[in-house]
Design a protein around this motif. Sequence first.
Motif, PDB file in Angstrom:
ATOM      1  N   VAL A   1       2.052  -0.917  -4.441  1.00  0.00           N
ATOM      2  CA  VAL A   1       1.452  -0.749  -5.768  1.00  0.00           C
ATOM      3  C   VAL A   1       2.346  -1.398  -6.827  1.00  0.00           C
ATOM      4  CG1 VAL A   1       0.892   0.954  -7.561  1.00  0.00           C
ATOM      5  CG2 VAL A   1       0.083   1.287  -5.221  1.00  0.00           C
ATOM      6  N   LYS A   2       3.637  -1.159  -6.718  1.00  0.00           N
ATOM      7  CA  LYS A   2       4.585  -1.732  -7.675  1.00  0.00           C
ATOM      8  C   LYS A   2       4.540  -3.259  -7.635  1.00  0.00           C
ATOM      9  CE  LYS A   2       9.384  -1.447  -9.154  1.00  0.00           C
ATOM     10  NZ  LYS A   2      10.687  -0.830  -8.939  1.00  0.00           N
TER      11      LYS A   2
ATOM     12  N   ALA B   1       3.834   6.689   2.368  1.00  0.00           N
ATOM     13  CA  ALA B   1       3.946   6.827   0.912  1.00  0.00           C
ATOM     14  C   ALA B   1       4.928   5.816   0.330  1.00  0.00           C
ATOM     15  CB  ALA B   1       4.364   8.249   0.542  1.00  0.00           C
ATOM     16  N   ALA B   2       6.067   5.647   0.968  1.00  0.00           N
ATOM     17  CA  ALA B   2       7.066   4.705   0.459  1.00  0.00           C
ATOM     18  C   ALA B   2       6.537   3.273   0.484  1.00  0.00           C
ATOM     19  CB  ALA B   2       8.351   4.810   1.269  1.00  0.00           C
TER      20      ALA B   2
ATOM     21  N   ASP C   1       3.758   2.989  -2.215  1.00  0.00           N
ATOM     22  CA  ASP C   1       4.333   2.955  -3.566  1.00  0.00           C
ATOM     23  C   ASP C   1       4.923   1.579  -3.865  1.00  0.00           C
ATOM     24  OD1 ASP C   1       3.576   5.583  -4.102  1.00  0.00           O
ATOM     25  OD2 ASP C   1       5.547   6.417  -3.572  1.00  0.00           O
TER      26      ASP C   1
ATOM     27  N   ASP D   1      -4.127   4.025  -8.013  1.00  0.00           N
ATOM     28  CA  ASP D   1      -3.878   5.386  -7.548  1.00  0.00           C
ATOM     29  C   ASP D   1      -4.237   5.484  -6.064  1.00  0.00           C
ATOM     30  OD1 ASP D   1      -3.437   8.084  -7.257  1.00  0.00           O
ATOM     31  OD2 ASP D   1      -5.084   8.717  -8.568  1.00  0.00           O
ATOM     32  N   TRP D   2      -3.396   4.943  -5.209  1.00  0.00           N
ATOM     33  CA  TRP D   2      -3.678   4.891  -3.778  1.00  0.00           C
ATOM     34  C   TRP D   2      -3.764   6.284  -3.158  1.00  0.00           C
ATOM     35  CZ3 TRP D   2      -0.780   7.080   0.005  1.00  0.00           C
ATOM     36  CH2 TRP D   2       0.536   7.449  -0.322  1.00  0.00           C
ATOM     37  N   ARG D   3      -3.143   7.286  -3.780  1.00  0.00           N
ATOM     38  CA  ARG D   3      -3.155   8.645  -3.225  1.00  0.00           C
ATOM     39  C   ARG D   3      -4.517   9.312  -3.339  1.00  0.00           C
ATOM     40  NH1 ARG D   3       2.104  11.003  -2.468  1.00  0.00           N
ATOM     41  NH2 ARG D   3       3.701   9.477  -2.979  1.00  0.00           N
TER      42      ARG D   3
END
Length: 149
Positions: free
Chosen positions: A76-77, A69-70, A73, A84-86
């Motif tokens: 994506v930034k 996740a880190a 995130d 929306d990778w999730r």
Amino acid sequence: MGIFSSIKEKLFGKAAQDTSAETAANETITAGSTKPVTADVSATPTTAGNDAAAKPAENKTAGAAVDVAAIMDAAVKKNGQKLDWRRSIVDMMKALDLDSSLSARKELADELGYTGDKNDSATMNVWLHKALMKALAENGGKVPADLLD
């Protein structure tokens, strides 16, 4: 190299680089020591009859799970797009700067063992995202629990 391998390289390669930098810093500190620097070999011993134990762990950093996740995130930034990778395999692949075309996703589906209709891309994409999260977790990734159900 397959698509899944590329995804692991993008995620775990970055974590391995971070771990390598930390290890190098620790080795620099201990280089002047009179004690020899040794690797931690406290892992389960292997036996000839135990294939699972005999295989080295793949793409795992030194004892720590890779925080998927880190890393995602941050990707994506860095990408700058609203992704929306999730929830989206396409957005996840875009964030990792990988080919997210239908043909690439079909190839990933083959690699992960999808048996459904690859022409039903919506169903395949949902399955792919779940299967990818599970595969990442099985290969040393720390995946948020809500993405594993």
